[in-house]
Structure formats: structure tokens, C-alpha cells
Design a protein around this motif. Structure first.
Motif, PDB file in Angstrom:
ATOM      1  N   GLY A  84       0.780  -1.217   0.000  1.00 27.16           N
ATOM      2  CA  GLY A  84       0.000   0.000   0.000  1.00 27.16           C
ATOM      3  C   GLY A  84       0.818   1.276   0.000  1.00 27.16           C
ATOM      4  N   SER A  85       2.141   1.172   0.096  1.00 25.45           N
ATOM      5  CA  SER A  85       2.953   2.388   0.136  1.00 25.45           C
ATOM      6  C   SER A  85       2.779   3.206  -1.136  1.00 25.45           C
ATOM      7  CB  SER A  85       4.428   2.031   0.347  1.00 25.45           C
ATOM      8  OG  SER A  85       4.866   1.077  -0.611  1.00 25.45           O
ATOM      9  N   SER A  86       2.704   2.516  -2.291  1.00 26.58           N
ATOM     10  CA  SER A  86       2.427   3.203  -3.555  1.00 26.58           C
ATOM     11  C   SER A  86       0.944   3.227  -3.869  1.00 26.58           C
ATOM     12  CB  SER A  86       3.188   2.527  -4.706  1.00 26.58           C
ATOM     13  OG  SER A  86       4.510   3.020  -4.810  1.00 26.58           O
ATOM     14  N   ASP A  87       0.248   2.144  -3.577  1.00 31.94           N
ATOM     15  CA  ASP A  87      -1.159   2.008  -3.982  1.00 31.94           C
ATOM     16  C   ASP A  87      -2.050   1.838  -2.766  1.00 31.94           C
ATOM     17  OD1 ASP A  87      -3.400   1.738  -5.569  1.00 31.94           O
ATOM     18  OD2 ASP A  87      -3.041  -0.363  -6.025  1.00 31.94           O
ATOM     19  N   MET A  88      -2.544   2.934  -2.118  1.00 29.00           N
ATOM     20  CA  MET A  88      -2.098   4.275  -2.405  1.00 29.00           C
ATOM     21  C   MET A  88      -2.021   5.111  -1.128  1.00 29.00           C
ATOM     22  SD  MET A  88      -5.560   6.017  -4.024  1.00 29.00           S
ATOM     23  CE  MET A  88      -4.999   7.651  -3.590  1.00 29.00           C
ATOM     24  N   LYS A  89      -1.453   4.510  -0.090  1.00 28.41           N
ATOM     25  CA  LYS A  89      -1.357   5.233   1.170  1.00 28.41           C
ATOM     26  C   LYS A  89      -0.337   6.356   1.101  1.00 28.41           C
ATOM     27  CE  LYS A  89      -3.359   1.655   4.051  1.00 28.41           C
ATOM     28  NZ  LYS A  89      -3.158   0.607   5.093  1.00 28.41           N
ATOM     29  N   GLY A  90       0.635   6.232   0.189  1.00 26.05           N
ATOM     30  CA  GLY A  90       1.534   7.359  -0.036  1.00 26.05           C
ATOM     31  C   GLY A  90       0.794   8.552  -0.590  1.00 26.05           C
ATOM     32  N   GLY A  91      -0.089   8.313  -1.549  1.00 26.42           N
ATOM     33  CA  GLY A  91      -0.893   9.393  -2.099  1.00 26.42           C
ATOM     34  C   GLY A  91      -1.830   9.997  -1.073  1.00 26.42           C
ATOM     35  N   CYS A  92      -2.446   9.159  -0.255  1.00 26.15           N
ATOM     36  CA  CYS A  92      -3.324   9.662   0.812  1.00 26.15           C
ATOM     37  C   CYS A  92      -2.540  10.536   1.784  1.00 26.15           C
ATOM     38  CB  CYS A  92      -3.971   8.495   1.556  1.00 26.15           C
ATOM     39  SG  CYS A  92      -5.151   7.533   0.574  1.00 26.15           S
ATOM     40  N   ALA A  93      -1.332  10.087   2.149  1.00 21.31           N
ATOM     41  CA  ALA A  93      -0.498  10.872   3.062  1.00 21.31           C
ATOM     42  C   ALA A  93      -0.154  12.229   2.468  1.00 21.31           C
ATOM     43  CB  ALA A  93       0.772  10.094   3.396  1.00 21.31           C
ATOM     44  N   ALA A  94       0.185  12.255   1.178  1.00 21.22           N
ATOM     45  CA  ALA A  94       0.540  13.523   0.536  1.00 21.22           C
ATOM     46  C   ALA A  94      -0.652  14.469   0.460  1.00 21.22           C
ATOM     47  CB  ALA A  94       1.110  13.255  -0.856  1.00 21.22           C
ATOM     48  N   LEU A  95      -1.852  13.947   0.202  1.00 16.66           N
ATOM     49  CA  LEU A  95      -3.050  14.785   0.223  1.00 16.66           C
ATOM     50  C   LEU A  95      -3.257  15.397   1.606  1.00 16.66           C
ATOM     51  CD1 LEU A  95      -5.720  12.707  -1.760  1.00 16.66           C
ATOM     52  CD2 LEU A  95      -4.574  14.789  -2.528  1.00 16.66           C
ATOM     53  N   LEU A  96      -3.103  14.577   2.642  1.00 15.66           N
ATOM     54  CA  LEU A  96      -3.372  15.046   4.000  1.00 15.66           C
ATOM     55  C   LEU A  96      -2.357  16.085   4.458  1.00 15.66           C
ATOM     56  CD1 LEU A  96      -4.347  11.608   5.555  1.00 15.66           C
ATOM     57  CD2 LEU A  96      -5.864  13.595   5.330  1.00 15.66           C
ATOM     58  N   THR A  97      -1.069  15.861   4.197  1.00 13.71           N
ATOM     59  CA  THR A  97      -0.063  16.836   4.630  1.00 13.71           C
ATOM     60  C   THR A  97      -0.164  18.122   3.815  1.00 13.71           C
ATOM     61  OG1 THR A  97       1.588  15.727   3.223  1.00 13.71           O
ATOM     62  CG2 THR A  97       1.536  15.131   5.558  1.00 13.71           C
ATOM     63  N   ALA A  98      -0.540  18.027   2.542  1.00 11.13           N
ATOM     64  CA  ALA A  98      -0.740  19.237   1.738  1.00 11.13           C
ATOM     65  C   ALA A  98      -1.922  20.040   2.269  1.00 11.13           C
ATOM     66  CB  ALA A  98      -0.969  18.857   0.282  1.00 11.13           C
ATOM     67  N   LEU A  99      -2.998  19.347   2.630  1.00 12.49           N
ATOM     68  CA  LEU A  99      -4.163  20.023   3.188  1.00 12.49           C
ATOM     69  C   LEU A  99      -3.822  20.686   4.519  1.00 12.49           C
ATOM     70  CD1 LEU A  99      -7.176  20.630   2.890  1.00 12.49           C
ATOM     71  CD2 LEU A  99      -7.666  18.430   3.979  1.00 12.49           C
ATOM     72  N   ARG A 100      -3.028  19.995   5.315  1.00 17.82           N
ATOM     73  CA  ARG A 100      -2.616  20.570   6.602  1.00 17.82           C
ATOM     74  C   ARG A 100      -1.782  21.840   6.386  1.00 17.82           C
ATOM     75  NH1 ARG A 100      -1.372  17.240  11.877  1.00 17.82           N
ATOM     76  NH2 ARG A 100      -1.246  18.991  13.333  1.00 17.82           N
ATOM     77  N   ARG A 101      -0.882  21.813   5.411  1.00 19.93           N
ATOM     78  CA  ARG A 101      -0.087  23.007   5.110  1.00 19.93           C
ATOM     79  C   ARG A 101      -0.982  24.169   4.716  1.00 19.93           C
ATOM     80  NH1 ARG A 101       4.403  21.805   0.754  1.00 19.93           N
ATOM     81  NH2 ARG A 101       4.493  24.093   0.836  1.00 19.93           N
ATOM     82  N   ALA A 102      -1.991  23.887   3.919  1.00 20.28           N
ATOM     83  CA  ALA A 102      -2.888  24.945   3.477  1.00 20.28           C
ATOM     84  C   ALA A 102      -3.634  25.564   4.655  1.00 20.28           C
ATOM     85  CB  ALA A 102      -3.870  24.398   2.447  1.00 20.28           C
ATOM     86  N   VAL A 103      -4.117  24.728   5.554  1.00 23.11           N
ATOM     87  CA  VAL A 103      -4.824  25.233   6.738  1.00 23.11           C
ATOM     88  C   VAL A 103      -3.868  26.018   7.625  1.00 23.11           C
ATOM     89  CG1 VAL A 103      -6.034  24.547   8.842  1.00 23.11           C
ATOM     90  CG2 VAL A 103      -6.578  23.422   6.672  1.00 23.11           C
ATOM     91  N   ASP A 104      -2.660  25.488   7.836  1.00 22.28           N
ATOM     92  CA  ASP A 104      -1.669  26.176   8.668  1.00 22.28           C
ATOM     93  C   ASP A 104      -1.276  27.524   8.069  1.00 22.28           C
ATOM     94  OD1 ASP A 104      -1.703  24.089  10.440  1.00 22.28           O
ATOM     95  OD2 ASP A 104       0.177  23.191   9.747  1.00 22.28           O
TER      96      ASP A 104
END
Length: 390
Positions: free
Chosen positions: A95-115
Motif C-alpha cells: 500500500g505504500s504506492s497504492d495508495m497510502k503514499g498518495g493519501c499521506a501527501a493529500l493530508l499533509t498538503a491540506l494541513r499546510r494549506a490550513v496552517d
């Protein structure tokens, strides 16, 4: 928490499908979002296969991913498949590629936007069963009208310069053949073999695979460049037919009773990928015509789909890839299937783009490069920022 650490945490939360139990990982993400002030809900059709969704009064962008992963045996792995080990610049694990890596990147990007003080007009949906068709996940949420059509970014793994704007259609068909048993020494003069009936359908599919379907010049151009990306990705030549023809796999064959008995029963399970220029229903009808006496069950069917290269979401994804990588992106069509087909059918302009080593997905030693996670987070942050300004 950085994107690599979050990816590791998600890989360690087991969510193989089957059985598809995703409650633990959904609740983890629910808590993560709560920390940054975003309310979310865990929604399930059966209490075990859990989806996570957020709501916004006027969403401009849907961020989408799936929480389930295909099963993994421990044999042959460099690191245990659910360890989330970090080595050689990669996070390793199922799942690192398919697709928990993608989920992690979405979440950290969203957190940056809120911060950064933004109020992103986005909704988030992480589903439970992309790997097994979607009836507990995206199809269920769409049927319940829990999602509203808007531009959609799905963080499925793609080549770094190639967002996916379309994918082939899909048909899964099960056929059950009945024969007339007899002594094998008299076959084929006496008796009717169910195994040979199934074999004749497979032979017909081989002929069908050789058929070409006309498409527009624009579609032909995208298919051609997508084929080149596929060839480069897998280091093989001559894959141009993958996107332009019906691909078929007789994945399961169960038949016969004994070697010296003409087979009375045979079951054949087919997976077919449908190119542009025809429809899935056309292909299914042709198969039915070839096996008029067989019992047929169609378990999945969807036509080829695509999002316009000039759609707003396509152009914004491409602009951010260009900004981060400094090279022109090459939007492609995909040879496999994902939840994008359901979303496009429901009116969501969907583009797939995410981090991952595409050649390792569903395989032993699946992994994702940390630098690709970081680049994906930056691209997603740029996309979210653009939609926040619109």
C-alpha cells in the motif's frame, strides 16, 4: 509529522481487501483531520468497510483516495509487508504506492494549506474498497448522494510527469458451461465437453483482441503518447496495442470431473479491458452470442472514460507538475481501472495523479520514494492553494 512519517503510519495500519476492514485507518485519519480543525465522518454500509468523508458548503475540489490494499504474503519481501520500513530513500510495504503514499501527501498538503491560513473549498473522501470494485465505497457514497460533483483529484500512483486523464473500460464476466458427459475414448464423436465450450470462447476472445476500433485524431494522439509512457515505464516495446484493443484475461477456469470423462461442467471467469471506440455492453453482448447455452453473470461493467485535456482540473494539475519538476507534463490514458470511472460517470471531472513506484504496485517489495512523496505534497499544496483563491 512529515509526509514520509504519515505514509509509514498508514502502511502499518493493515487494511487488506479482502476482507476490507478499514475502520482503524479511517479513524486514524479522522483524528488527524480533527487536529487541524477539519470535521470528518466515518461512514460504512456494513459497519466494517469504512469510508471517511468531509463536507464543505460549496466544494470546488474533491480530494480522493482509497484506504484498502491488496493482500500480501510475507514471502520474498525485503522488509515485512506491513512494516513501513524506511530504507534507500523509500518507504517499503503493501500500500505504500497504492495508495497510502498518495493519501499521506493529500493530508499533509491540506494541513499546510490550513496552517497557512487558507480556508480550502475542498472535500475529502477516502474509500474502503477500490480494490474490489467500489460497491461499499465510492458507488455507495454516490448512490447515497453524499458527494457533490466538482473537480476531482485522485492520488493514485502515476509516473511523475504523467497525470492520468482517462482509462479503459472494464467488464468482468462469469460463464458457466454445461456439457454432455461420456467416455473420453469416444470424444469428440460422442459427448459434449464443457471445457471445450469454454475454450472456444477464449479462442474467440483472441480473435477479438486483434480487432482495431476507430477513434478521433485527438484520442489517437493521447493513446499513442500514453503507449510510449507505458513502454518506458515497463522497459518493453510493442505495447501500443494495450490501450487500443480489447485486453482479456481468463483469470479462473474450473472444469471437468476426471481425465477419462467428457467434462460436464466448466466455469470461466473473464476480466476484459475495453478500449475507446466501443462500449463494454457491446463486448459483453458479443461474448453472450458466442456462448448461447452458457449461464452468464456480469459482475462489473463500465465504458472507457476521460476528462478533457483542457478541463480546469487537468490544467491546474499540469501547471503544478510543471512548477515543481520544471518539465512539461504529458497527460495520459490509463490501461487499468480505478474509482475515476464511477466519478466521471456521475459528473465529476477527475484526474489521477500521485506518488508511487508504479511497477511495484500489487507486487512483492512495493515501495514509494520519499522524494516523490515530497514532490507530490508540494504539487497537491499548489493545487489546493489555487482552488482556495478561485
Amino acid at each position: 509529522m512529515g509526509v514520509a512519517d504519515l505514509c509509514t503510519d498508514l502502511v502499518r495500519l493493515r487494511s487488506e481487501n479482502p476482507p476490507g476492514e478499514t475502520q482503524e485507518v479511517a479513524e486514524y485519519i479522522h483524528a488527524y483531520l480533527a487536529e487541524i480543525g477539519i470535521e470528518s465522518s466515518v461512514v460504512s454500509r456494513d459497519g466494517r468497510r469504512c469510508n471517511l468523508i468531509t463536507r464543505h458548503p460549496r466544494p470546488h475540489l474533491l480530494l480522493c483516495g482509497h484506504l484498502d490494499v491488496v493482500p500480501a504474503l510475507a514471502d520474498g519481501w525485503r522488509h515485512p509487508p506491513f512494516s513501513g520500513a524506511e530504507e534507500d530513500g523509500c518507504i517499503w510495504g503493501r500500500g505504500s504506492s497504492d495508495m497510502k503514499g498518495g493519501c499521506a501527501a493529500l493530508l499533509t498538503a491540506l494541513r499546510r494549506a490550513v496552517d497557512a491560513g487558507m480556508e480550502p473549498p475542498v472535500e475529502v473522501v477516502f474509500v474502503c474498497d477500490e480494490e474490489t470494485g467500489g460497491c461499499y465505497g465510492i458507488e455507495y457514497l454516490l448512490a447515497k448522494k453524499m458527494l457533490r460533483p466538482c473537480d476531482t483529484l485522485i492520488a493514485e500512483p502515476t509516473p511523475p510527469l504523467s497525470p492520468c486523464i482517462g482509462q479503459k473500460g472494464l467488464a468482468r464476466v462469469s460463464l458457466s458451461f454445461s456439457g454432455e458427459p461420456g467416455h473420453s475414448s469416444l470424444y469428440p464423436a460422442i459427448g459434449k465437453s464443457a471445457v471445450m465450450e469454454a475454450h472456444e470462447v477464449v479462442e474467440y476472445l483472441k480473435m477479438l483482441h486483434g480487432r482495431e476500433y476507430p477513434v478521433s485524431t485527438e484520442m489517437e494522439t493521447i493513446i499513442s503518447r500514453s503507449s510510449k509512457v507505458l513502454e518506458n515505464l515497463f522497459g518493453l516495446q510493442g505495447l501500443d496495442h494495450v490501450l487500443s484493443r480489447v485486453m482479456f484475461n481468463p483469470g479462473v477456469v474450473r472444469g471437468g470431473e476426471k481425465a477419462n470423462i467428457v467434462a460436464e461442467h466448466c466455469d470461466l471467469d473473464l476480466d476484459l479491458r475495453i478500449p475507446w471506440g466501443c462500449t463494454a455492453s457491446e463486448i459483453v453482448s458479443e461474448i453472450a452470442d458466442q456462448a448461447p447455452s452458457a449461464a452468464m453473470q456480469v459482475t462489473a461493467v463500465s465504458d472507457p472514460s476521460c476528462t478533457s485535456p483542457t478541463a480546469r482540473v487537468t490544467e491546474r494539475v499540469c501547471a503544478e507538475i510543471r512548477r515543481v519538476y520544471g518539465e512539461d507534463p504529458v497527460p495520459i490514458f490509463q490501461w487499468a481501472a480505478s474509482d475515476a470511472r464511477h466519478l466521471r460517470m456521475a459528473g465529476f471531472p477527475a484526474v489521477e495523479y500521485g506518488p508511487g513506484e508504479v511497477t511495484t504496485i500489487h507486487g512483492v517489495n512495493e515501495r514509494v520514494r520519499i522524494d516523490s512523496l515530497i514532490c507530490a505534497e508540494e504539487i497537491f499544496y499548489g493545487i489546493i492553494s489555487e482552488y482556495s483563491r478561485s
